[in-house]
Design a protein around this motif. Sequence first.
Motif, short mmCIF file in Angstrom:
data_model
loop_
_atom_site.label_atom_id
_atom_site.label_comp_id
_atom_site.label_asym_id
_atom_site.label_seq_id
_atom_site.Cartn_x
_atom_site.Cartn_y
_atom_site.Cartn_z
N ARG A 148 28.14 37.46 28.98
CA ARG A 148 27.55 38.63 29.62
C ARG A 148 26.74 39.46 28.63
O ARG A 148 25.73 40.08 28.99
CB ARG A 148 28.66 39.50 30.22
N LYS A 166 21.84 34.22 40.10
CA LYS A 166 22.76 34.67 41.16
C LYS A 166 22.11 34.51 42.54
O LYS A 166 22.76 34.05 43.48
CB LYS A 166 23.14 36.14 40.93
N HIS A 172 27.93 33.19 39.46
CA HIS A 172 28.74 34.25 40.04
C HIS A 172 28.39 35.58 39.38
O HIS A 172 27.71 35.61 38.35
CB HIS A 172 30.23 33.98 39.80
N ASP A 173 28.89 36.66 39.97
CA ASP A 173 28.82 37.95 39.28
C ASP A 173 29.69 37.88 38.03
O ASP A 173 30.46 36.94 37.85
CB ASP A 173 29.30 39.08 40.20
N SER A 174 29.57 38.89 37.19
CA SER A 174 30.30 38.89 35.93
C SER A 174 31.79 38.69 36.17
O SER A 174 32.36 39.19 37.14
CB SER A 174 30.05 40.19 35.17
N SER A 175 32.41 37.95 35.28
CA SER A 175 33.84 37.66 35.41
C SER A 175 34.41 37.37 34.03
O SER A 175 33.69 37.34 33.04
CB SER A 175 34.07 36.48 36.35
N GLY A 176 35.69 37.14 33.99
CA GLY A 176 36.34 36.84 32.72
C GLY A 176 37.00 35.48 32.73
O GLY A 176 37.32 34.93 33.78
N ASP A 210 40.27 35.76 25.50
CA ASP A 210 39.59 36.40 26.62
C ASP A 210 38.09 36.41 26.36
O ASP A 210 37.62 36.93 25.33
CB ASP A 210 40.09 37.83 26.82
N TYR A 212 34.21 37.32 28.16
CA TYR A 212 33.54 38.06 29.24
C TYR A 212 32.20 37.38 29.51
O TYR A 212 31.30 37.39 28.66
CB TYR A 212 33.39 39.52 28.85
N TYR A 214 29.36 35.24 32.61
CA TYR A 214 28.90 34.90 33.96
C TYR A 214 29.23 33.42 34.15
O TYR A 214 28.77 32.57 33.38
CB TYR A 214 27.39 35.11 34.10
N LEU A 215 30.02 33.13 35.16
CA LEU A 215 30.38 31.74 35.45
C LEU A 215 29.33 31.08 36.33
O LEU A 215 28.82 31.69 37.28
CB LEU A 215 31.72 31.68 36.17
N THR A 217 28.32 28.58 39.29
CA THR A 217 28.92 28.05 40.52
C THR A 217 28.83 26.52 40.50
O THR A 217 28.16 25.94 39.63
CB THR A 217 28.17 28.56 41.75
#
Length: 289
Positions: A148, A166, A172-176, A210, A212, A214-215, A217
Motif C-alpha cells: 500500500r 480496482k 481488492h481494496d487495501s487489506s492486511g 504483518d 499492509y 493491496y491484494l 483478486t
Amino acid sequence: CSSVPMQIDYKGQMTQVRIDQSEAAVAVTNIEERSSARLLSQQIRDQENIEAIVGVAARELDSVDQVPDVDPDKDWTTRFFRCAADVSSEQMQDLWGRVLAGKLKRPQGYSLRTLEALRNMTKEEAEAFSRVADEAILGAEGVAFVFRSLYLPSGRGSYDDILVAKIIGAAHDSSGLRYEYDPEDQGVFDFVIGSKVLRLKLIDKACKLDLYVYLFTPVGRDLLRLGPAKSNAENIEEFILALKKYEEHCSVSTATVFSDSSSETSKCGEFISYESFEDLLAAERQRKT
C-alpha cells in the motif's frame, strides 16, 4: 408502372399519397444489398481479428513441447472467440493471444470473469495494470499483492494505476496479510519478486509477520500471468526494509527463479543465506550498481 395509394391521417385530415411499386422494389433491393455487404465486411474483420489472435497464441506455444490433453470448456471457448472477434487493437490482440496460449497450457486458468474483464479493458487500462503488475509480489498459498505504501502521496507508484486495477476487478481494496508459525510448513514462507525468491523462516514461533497491502483478486492473478516476471530492484529493496523490523525473529535467504518455457511452472536455484537483513540489503544495492 402501377402505383399503390396510401391513406395517412394527419391531425384529423386525410391525405392520400401514392407509392410507385417499382421504386419501392428497387429501394428494398438496395437495402438488402447494403445489409449483405455490411455483414460480409463485419465477418471478414471478425475473422481477421480471430486469426491474428490465434497467430499470437501459436507463437507463444511454439517452444512448448507438450500441452495437457484436455480441451478447454466449450462455454469458455465460445465466449473467448465471441470476444476475440471484436478485438482489433494489435496490443490487445497480443494479450488475448497470450490468454489462449495460457489456457491451453493450463486449462484450469483464465476464468470467464477474466475474459469479461479483458473484454471491457481499454489499452490505457491495460498499461496502467501492467505498471501495477511490475510491483507484484507472490506470497504463500497463491496470494499476490503490492504494498500500500507505494501508492501513498510519498510513494513512487501512481494511485490512479491502483484505482484502475480496482475498477477492472483485478485488485481488492487495501487489506492486511498476516503470516505466523505453522507446524506444517515449519514457519517457512517464500515470496517471489520478479525472478527472485526471498525465503523467510520464523525462528520465534510467537512472531507474526504483518504486511499492509493491496491484494490481487483471482482475475488479477490471472492477468499477472500474461506478462513476464520482472525483477524490480526497488521493489525488492522496499520489501526487505518492510520486513527488517522482524529481523530478530526470522532468518532470510534468496534464490533465483528459472521459468520453464514448456509450461507455466518455475524452478528455483540454490538458496543463499544472509547473516542479517542489512547484509541482504547491501548485496541488493551492490547488484543495482
